[in-house]
Design an enzyme around this catalytic site. Structure first.
Site, PDB file in Angstrom:
ATOM      1  N   ASP A 138      30.492  -0.575  -0.521  1.00 50.37           N
ATOM      2  CA  ASP A 138      31.726   0.178  -0.372  1.00 50.37           C
ATOM      3  C   ASP A 138      31.791   0.831   1.022  1.00 50.37           C
ATOM      4  O   ASP A 138      30.854   1.498   1.452  1.00 50.37           O
ATOM      5  CB  ASP A 138      31.748   1.257  -1.463  1.00 50.37           C
ATOM      6  CG  ASP A 138      32.985   2.111  -1.381  1.00 50.37           C
ATOM      7  OD1 ASP A 138      34.067   1.568  -1.657  1.00 50.37           O
ATOM      8  OD2 ASP A 138      32.870   3.301  -1.023  1.00 50.37           O
ATOM      9  N   ASP A 156      40.045  -4.432   8.361  1.00 51.10           N
ATOM     10  CA  ASP A 156      40.623  -5.757   8.089  1.00 51.10           C
ATOM     11  C   ASP A 156      40.697  -5.936   6.571  1.00 51.10           C
ATOM     12  O   ASP A 156      39.883  -6.628   5.971  1.00 51.10           O
ATOM     13  CB  ASP A 156      39.704  -6.809   8.738  1.00 51.10           C
ATOM     14  CG  ASP A 156      40.221  -8.218   8.545  1.00 51.10           C
ATOM     15  OD1 ASP A 156      41.343  -8.390   8.045  1.00 51.10           O
ATOM     16  OD2 ASP A 156      39.481  -9.161   8.896  1.00 51.10           O
ATOM     17  N   ASP A 159      46.034  -5.724   0.945  1.00 49.26           N
ATOM     18  CA  ASP A 159      47.133  -4.756   0.841  1.00 49.26           C
ATOM     19  C   ASP A 159      46.703  -3.546   0.009  1.00 49.26           C
ATOM     20  O   ASP A 159      45.739  -3.632  -0.758  1.00 49.26           O
ATOM     21  CB  ASP A 159      48.353  -5.434   0.206  1.00 49.26           C
ATOM     22  CG  ASP A 159      48.878  -6.546   1.086  1.00 49.26           C
ATOM     23  OD1 ASP A 159      49.255  -6.256   2.224  1.00 49.26           O
ATOM     24  OD2 ASP A 159      48.876  -7.713   0.635  1.00 49.26           O
TER      25      ASP A 159
HETATM   26  N1  SPD Z   1      50.053  -9.123   2.879  1.00 48.68           N
HETATM   27  C1  SPD Z   1      48.854  -9.746   3.390  1.00 48.68           C
HETATM   28  C2  SPD Z   1      48.028  -8.851   4.215  1.00 48.68           C
HETATM   29  C3  SPD Z   1      46.690  -9.471   4.460  1.00 48.68           C
HETATM   30  C4  SPD Z   1      45.843  -8.684   5.350  1.00 48.68           C
HETATM   31  N2  SPD Z   1      44.462  -9.063   5.282  1.00 48.68           N
HETATM   32  C5  SPD Z   1      44.094 -10.270   5.897  1.00 48.68           C
HETATM   33  C6  SPD Z   1      42.625 -10.481   5.985  1.00 48.68           C
HETATM   34  C7  SPD Z   1      42.293 -11.526   6.981  1.00 48.68           C
HETATM   35  N3  SPD Z   1      41.023 -11.353   7.567  1.00 48.68           N
END
Ligand code: SPD
Length: 276
Positions: A138, A156, A159
């Site tokens: 975590d 990174d 959502d």
């Molecule tokens: N709505 C999609 C958002 C995605 C964001 N994360 C992407 C991860 C790629 N490494």
């Protein structure tokens, strides 16, 4: 036979990709992981029904998320990637010869394993670099234990739904800024101006309380809702400092000095909402 994957992230908006075949379909302790081969976008990673990346258009996301804070810092030594188990951000961060260590703090080991298997053609194997370190745990606890440790932090994430919601909270931003070294910079996945205005405003407000120069910027990614996604730059160092830095060795597919600068220009309706 027509086979389509449809993302239903929003109740009022859907988008579909034509699928050639399923490469992986696995329910882990944390989420539903799917990897599909699409007709136009190459392989795609889908988590809990939401498209995370495709081989064809991920470069806008990963290059903008990673290079904007890295270039602002100049010669980053220690980098932390929160989430990012697919390896796309790691690949970009490791392009900098100044990086001594790039830590990826990812909750789900299976995202790493399956991505390593199905995205090698696009990302190579950044995990094989001796500077890469994977920590499966975590991110909150990890940040809490590492104040002042990282020159760049890249959030990174998926959502803000379910377990990822906390990664968009005031508490997360506080911990993230606290884990930065003096002069450090962070960037975070920060959603869509049309669909997530209130969330972005809340995040900007909290970033503003914590740092001198937060700013929102945007990249075009056709497979994300609305055709693109934004990022929050969070730092006491102005992002524009990065315009004077040299790009790392290797080829960029998306970022260049003009795109870098223009990404911070916001459409009037949103600029007013965000900055007043
Ligand atoms: N709505 C999609 C958002 C995605 C964001 N994360 C992407 C991860 C790629 N490494």
């Amino acid at each position: 036979m027509d086979n389509w994957f449809t993302e239903e992230l929003h109740p009022y908006y859907r988008k579909s990709l034509r699928v050639k075949r399923f490469l992986a379909d696995e329910q882990t302790q944390y989420q539903h992981i799917q990897i599909v081969e699409t007709e136009f976008f190459g392989n795609a990673l889908i988590l809990d029904g939401v498209i995370q990346l495709t081989e064809r258009d991920n470069m806008g996301y990963h290059e903008m998320l990673v290079h904007v804070p890295m270039l602002a810092v100049g010669k980053p030594g220690r980098v932390l990637i929160v989430g990012g188990g697919d390896g796309g951000s790691l690949q970009q961060a490791l392009r900098y010869p100044s990086v001594e260590e790039a830590v990826v703090c990812e909750l789900d080991q299976r995202v790493v394993d399956l991505s390593r298997q199905h995205f090698a053609a696009s990302f190579g194997d950044p995990w094989a670099d001796p500077r890469a370190r994977l920590i499966v745990r975590d991110a909150f606890d990890f940040l809490e234990e590492n104040p002042g440790q990282f020159d760049v932090i890249i959030s990174d994430t998926t959502d803000p739904i379910g377990m990822a919601e906390r990664l968009f909270s005031d508490k997360f931003y506080k911990l993230m800024v606290r884990a930065l070294s003096p002069g450090g910079a962070a960037s975070t996945q920060c959603e869509q101006p049309f669909f997530d205005t209130e969330l972005i405003k809340k995040i900007y407000k909290s970033a503003k309380k914590l740092t001198k120069h937060p700013a929102y910027y945007y990249a075009n990614i056709p497979t994300y809702p609305g055709g693109g996604i934004g990022f929050m730059y969070v730092s006491n160092t102005p992002w524009a400092k990065g315009l004077k830095s040299k790009y790392p060795p290797g080829k960029n597919k998306y970022i260049n000095p003009e795109v870098h600068k223009a990404a911070f220009a916001l459409p009037e309706f949103f600029r007013k909402e965000l900055y007043g």
